[in-house]
Design a protein around this motif. Structure first.
Motif, short mmCIF file in Angstrom:
data_model
loop_
_atom_site.label_atom_id
_atom_site.label_comp_id
_atom_site.label_asym_id
_atom_site.label_seq_id
_atom_site.Cartn_x
_atom_site.Cartn_y
_atom_site.Cartn_z
N VAL A 56 0.84 -1.21 0.00
CA VAL A 56 0.00 0.00 0.00
C VAL A 56 0.87 1.25 0.00
CG1 VAL A 56 -1.68 1.32 1.35
CG2 VAL A 56 -1.96 -1.14 1.08
N ILE A 57 1.88 1.26 0.83
CA ILE A 57 2.76 2.43 0.92
C ILE A 57 3.48 2.65 -0.41
CG2 ILE A 57 4.83 3.33 2.04
CD1 ILE A 57 3.73 2.10 4.66
N ALA A 58 3.90 1.56 -1.04
CA ALA A 58 4.58 1.70 -2.35
C ALA A 58 3.63 2.28 -3.38
CB ALA A 58 5.10 0.33 -2.81
N LEU A 59 2.37 1.85 -3.37
CA LEU A 59 1.40 2.41 -4.32
C LEU A 59 1.14 3.88 -4.03
CD1 LEU A 59 -1.22 -0.47 -4.56
CD2 LEU A 59 0.25 0.38 -6.39
N LEU A 60 1.08 4.25 -2.75
CA LEU A 60 0.79 5.63 -2.39
C LEU A 60 1.97 6.55 -2.68
CD1 LEU A 60 -1.05 5.08 0.99
CD2 LEU A 60 -2.07 5.71 -1.18
N GLU A 61 3.19 6.01 -2.67
CA GLU A 61 4.37 6.81 -2.94
C GLU A 61 4.65 6.93 -4.43
OE1 GLU A 61 7.36 4.87 -0.58
OE2 GLU A 61 6.97 6.16 1.14
N ALA A 62 3.95 6.15 -5.24
CA ALA A 62 4.14 6.22 -6.69
C ALA A 62 3.74 7.61 -7.17
CB ALA A 62 3.30 5.15 -7.38
N GLY A 63 4.24 8.03 -8.30
CA GLY A 63 4.05 9.38 -8.80
C GLY A 63 2.61 9.83 -8.88
N ASP A 64 1.71 8.95 -9.35
CA ASP A 64 0.33 9.39 -9.53
C ASP A 64 -0.60 8.95 -8.40
OD1 ASP A 64 0.68 6.78 -10.24
OD2 ASP A 64 -0.62 6.85 -11.99
N GLY A 65 -0.10 8.29 -7.37
CA GLY A 65 -0.93 7.87 -6.25
C GLY A 65 -1.74 6.63 -6.57
N ALA A 66 -2.76 6.36 -5.76
CA ALA A 66 -3.57 5.17 -5.94
C ALA A 66 -5.00 5.43 -5.49
CB ALA A 66 -2.98 4.00 -5.15
N THR A 67 -5.94 4.77 -6.15
CA THR A 67 -7.34 4.85 -5.75
C THR A 67 -7.64 3.71 -4.78
OG1 THR A 67 -8.07 3.42 -7.55
CG2 THR A 67 -7.99 5.79 -8.00
N LEU A 68 -8.82 3.76 -4.17
CA LEU A 68 -9.21 2.67 -3.28
C LEU A 68 -9.31 1.35 -4.05
CD1 LEU A 68 -11.90 4.23 -0.94
CD2 LEU A 68 -9.59 3.53 -0.37
N ALA A 69 -9.74 1.43 -5.30
CA ALA A 69 -9.81 0.22 -6.12
C ALA A 69 -8.42 -0.38 -6.34
CB ALA A 69 -10.48 0.53 -7.46
N ASP A 70 -7.42 0.48 -6.56
CA ASP A 70 -6.04 0.01 -6.73
C ASP A 70 -5.54 -0.67 -5.45
OD1 ASP A 70 -6.05 1.17 -9.26
OD2 ASP A 70 -5.07 3.01 -8.56
N LEU A 71 -5.82 -0.03 -4.30
CA LEU A 71 -5.37 -0.59 -3.03
C LEU A 71 -6.05 -1.91 -2.73
CD1 LEU A 71 -5.31 2.68 -0.88
CD2 LEU A 71 -3.42 1.61 -2.11
N SER A 72 -7.34 -1.98 -3.03
CA SER A 72 -8.09 -3.22 -2.80
C SER A 72 -7.59 -4.34 -3.69
CB SER A 72 -9.58 -2.99 -3.06
OG SER A 72 -10.12 -2.11 -2.12
N ALA A 73 -7.29 -4.02 -4.93
CA ALA A 73 -6.79 -5.04 -5.86
C ALA A 73 -5.42 -5.56 -5.44
CB ALA A 73 -6.73 -4.47 -7.27
N ALA A 74 -4.58 -4.68 -4.91
CA ALA A 74 -3.23 -5.08 -4.53
C ALA A 74 -3.20 -5.90 -3.24
CB ALA A 74 -2.35 -3.85 -4.37
N THR A 75 -4.14 -5.64 -2.34
CA THR A 75 -4.09 -6.29 -1.03
C THR A 75 -5.17 -7.31 -0.80
OG1 THR A 75 -5.45 -4.55 -0.08
CG2 THR A 75 -3.06 -4.26 0.05
N GLY A 76 -6.27 -7.21 -1.53
CA GLY A 76 -7.39 -8.10 -1.27
C GLY A 76 -8.28 -7.57 -0.15
N TRP A 77 -7.99 -6.36 0.33
CA TRP A 77 -8.79 -5.75 1.38
C TRP A 77 -10.05 -5.15 0.78
CZ3 TRP A 77 -4.31 -2.40 3.72
CH2 TRP A 77 -3.46 -3.23 4.46
N GLN A 78 -11.06 -5.00 1.63
CA GLN A 78 -12.26 -4.27 1.22
C GLN A 78 -11.99 -2.78 1.36
OE1 GLN A 78 -15.60 -5.74 3.39
NE2 GLN A 78 -15.40 -7.80 2.56
N ALA A 79 -12.86 -1.97 0.76
CA ALA A 79 -12.63 -0.52 0.72
C ALA A 79 -12.56 0.08 2.12
CB ALA A 79 -13.72 0.16 -0.09
N HIS A 80 -13.41 -0.39 3.05
CA HIS A 80 -13.38 0.19 4.39
C HIS A 80 -12.08 -0.15 5.12
CE1 HIS A 80 -15.08 -3.82 5.25
NE2 HIS A 80 -14.52 -3.70 6.43
N THR A 81 -11.48 -1.28 4.82
CA THR A 81 -10.21 -1.64 5.42
C THR A 81 -9.09 -0.75 4.87
OG1 THR A 81 -11.00 -3.92 5.59
CG2 THR A 81 -8.64 -3.56 5.90
N CYS A 82 -9.14 -0.46 3.58
CA CYS A 82 -8.15 0.44 2.97
C CYS A 82 -8.25 1.83 3.58
CB CYS A 82 -8.35 0.50 1.46
SG CYS A 82 -8.02 -1.06 0.62
#
Length: 118
Positions: A56-82
């Motif tokens: 998650v931190i790597a996605l957030l530090e990327a140049g363009d950031g990340a959406t909740l959908a990106d975070l959920s896809a990378a971790t398998g977490w639900q949106a409220h967990t992200c």
């Protein structure tokens, strides 16, 4: 009322369950026992498993950031967990920036903390 003997009754020899049969057998000294040879471990340390928080931190530090959908896809977490993880980052003092894309999705990005000399 007639009561039938149970497995714990002294007149019966059949144990009530498999566990009690194992307990009635010879005791073993496995509790707290040391492994036979500690030096047989491999010389190389086991590789550290990839943590979801690091992803998650790597996605957030990327140049363009990340959406909740990106975070959920990378971790398998639900949106409220992200969102809860993002709140935890804020509470730890990390700076998060939220912006909106043209399609209306929120994009989260970690902002480097600026150090000011006084």
């Amino acid at each position: 009322m007639v009561r039938l003997p149970t497995g714990d009754h002294p007149m019966t020899t059949k144990p009530r369950c498999r566990l009690s049969a194992e307990l009635q057998s010879e005791p073993s000294n496995t509790i707290g026992a040391e492994p036979e040879d500690l030096n047989t471990a491999s010389a190389a340390p086991p590789s550290k498993p990839s943590k979801k928080s690091a992803k998650v931190i790597a996605l957030l530090e990327a140049g363009d950031g990340a959406t909740l959908a990106d975070l959920s896809a990378a971790t398998g977490w639900q949106a409220h967990t992200c969102r809860a993880f993002l709140t935890g980052l804020r509470k730890k003092g990390r700076m998060l920036e939220r912006s909106h894309r043209a399609d209306g999705a929120s994009v989260y990005k970690l902002v480097a903390a600026e150090v000011t000399a006084q």
